[in-house]
Design an enzyme around this catalytic site. Structure first.
Site, PDB file in Angstrom:
ATOM      1  N   CYS A 115       0.676  -1.348   0.020  1.00 30.91           N
ATOM      2  CA  CYS A 115       0.092   0.055  -0.095  1.00 30.91           C
ATOM      3  C   CYS A 115       0.772   1.270   0.074  1.00 30.91           C
ATOM      4  O   CYS A 115       1.582   1.560  -0.966  1.00 30.91           O
ATOM      5  CB  CYS A 115      -0.965  -0.129   0.847  1.00 30.91           C
ATOM      6  SG  CYS A 115      -2.300   1.273   0.971  1.00 30.91           S
ATOM      7  N   HIS A 217      -3.476  -5.300   0.269  1.00 30.39           N
ATOM      8  CA  HIS A 217      -3.114  -5.756   1.369  1.00 30.39           C
ATOM      9  C   HIS A 217      -2.906  -7.122   1.579  1.00 30.39           C
ATOM     10  O   HIS A 217      -3.803  -7.852   2.139  1.00 30.39           O
ATOM     11  CB  HIS A 217      -3.869  -5.130   2.750  1.00 30.39           C
ATOM     12  CG  HIS A 217      -3.502  -3.622   3.004  1.00 30.39           C
ATOM     13  ND1 HIS A 217      -2.661  -3.202   3.901  1.00 30.39           N
ATOM     14  CD2 HIS A 217      -4.148  -2.465   2.377  1.00 30.39           C
ATOM     15  CE1 HIS A 217      -2.468  -1.977   4.135  1.00 30.39           C
ATOM     16  NE2 HIS A 217      -3.280  -1.427   3.057  1.00 30.39           N
ATOM     17  N   GLU A 219      -1.346  -9.116   3.500  1.00 25.26           N
ATOM     18  CA  GLU A 219      -1.089  -9.599   4.994  1.00 25.26           C
ATOM     19  C   GLU A 219      -2.374  -9.732   5.734  1.00 25.26           C
ATOM     20  O   GLU A 219      -2.671 -10.486   6.365  1.00 25.26           O
ATOM     21  CB  GLU A 219       0.002  -8.566   5.555  1.00 25.26           C
ATOM     22  CG  GLU A 219      -0.889  -7.338   6.241  1.00 25.26           C
ATOM     23  CD  GLU A 219      -1.075  -6.235   5.226  1.00 25.26           C
ATOM     24  OE1 GLU A 219      -1.589  -5.455   5.646  1.00 25.26           O
ATOM     25  OE2 GLU A 219      -0.858  -6.355   4.036  1.00 25.26           O
TER      26      GLU A 219
END
Length: 243
Positions: A115, A217, A219
């Site tokens: 990001c 994202h 993660e």
């Protein structure tokens, strides 16, 4: 073979509750930590600081780098003044992350930007950003979804022949997005390799594939979408020290 140490650039949060309102705390979201552990690395938070010698010494102890998300990037870094719809900026964090990136490139250690991290990589290489998606003239979809972190709401197409496409083994992804700034002009030695259906750039990679930046994202998706672990596995494999 030793497990590689993956440094994660830290941010700062100002405590609004408890006995010390206004107190600064260093942090990263747990999902960054979990993503590294799950995929065979050892996570280290690199806490934000403004001492160049300390930051360089911190970075010497890691084998790979994740540039994490956070504040908007100071537009003066790409030759613009702040427009009305820009979010909160933190120039000192920009300098901190750019120093980490510079050291990674100098020491030939791999980098994954997520990001803001992808946007910072682009700006550090001479690229620019749209300060808010509303400043893009073309029809632009909603890129800051504002829903559950692991809800995939956007379609992304990977550039054929790109390293990222080979990594995922497919051309189309469904991702989560939480960014209102967009990559505009792509920086030197970088290639745009993923696009949303409105044409917005969603990923970058450099020529030797040591740097990857994604605007979504992964993660936050590493539990619900196993394919997203591939970017962390790739970073960890590139960071592995043969012993």
């Amino acid at each position: 073979m030793d497990k590689p140490i993956i440094g994660i650039s830290g941010s700062r949060i100002i405590d609004q509750h408890g006995p010390f309102p206004g107190y600064n705390r260093s942090y990263v979201n747990d999902d960054y930590i979990d993503s590294v552990i799950q995929n065979g690395g050892i996570p280290y938070i690199i806490p934000f600081n403004e001492d160049v010698t300390v930051t360089i010494a911190q970075f010497a102890n890691v084998d790979g780098l994740i540039l994490s998300g956070g504040h908007d990037i100071d537009p003066r870094l790409y030759g613009e003044e702040s427009l009305p719809k820009i979010g909160e900026i933190w120039p000192a964090r920009d300098a901190f992350d750019m120093l980490l990136l510079k050291e990674a490139e100098k020491q030939q250690k791999p980098v994954l930007g997520i990001c803001r991290g992808a946007q910072l990589i682009n700006v550090a290489h001479g690229g620019s950003l749209y300060q808010d998606q509303s400043y893009r003239q073309e029809l632009t979809f909603k890129h800051n979804q504002g829903y559950a972190p692991d809800l995939e709401t956007q379609s992304v197409t990977l550039e054929e022949g790109s390293y990222l496409a080979s990594l995922f083994g497919k051309k189309h992804l469904s991702v989560n997005t939480f960014h209102h700034q967009l990559i505009k002009e792509v920086g030197k030695d970088l290639r745009s390799v993923a696009y949303a259906k409105d044409g917005v750039i969603e990923a970058l990679e450099n020529s030797d594939k040591s740097i990857i930046g994604v605007q979504w994202h992964p993660e936050m998706l590493h539990r619900s979408d196993p394919a997203m672990n591939k970017v962390f596995i790739d970073l960890i494999n590139k960071s592995t020290k043969e012993g």
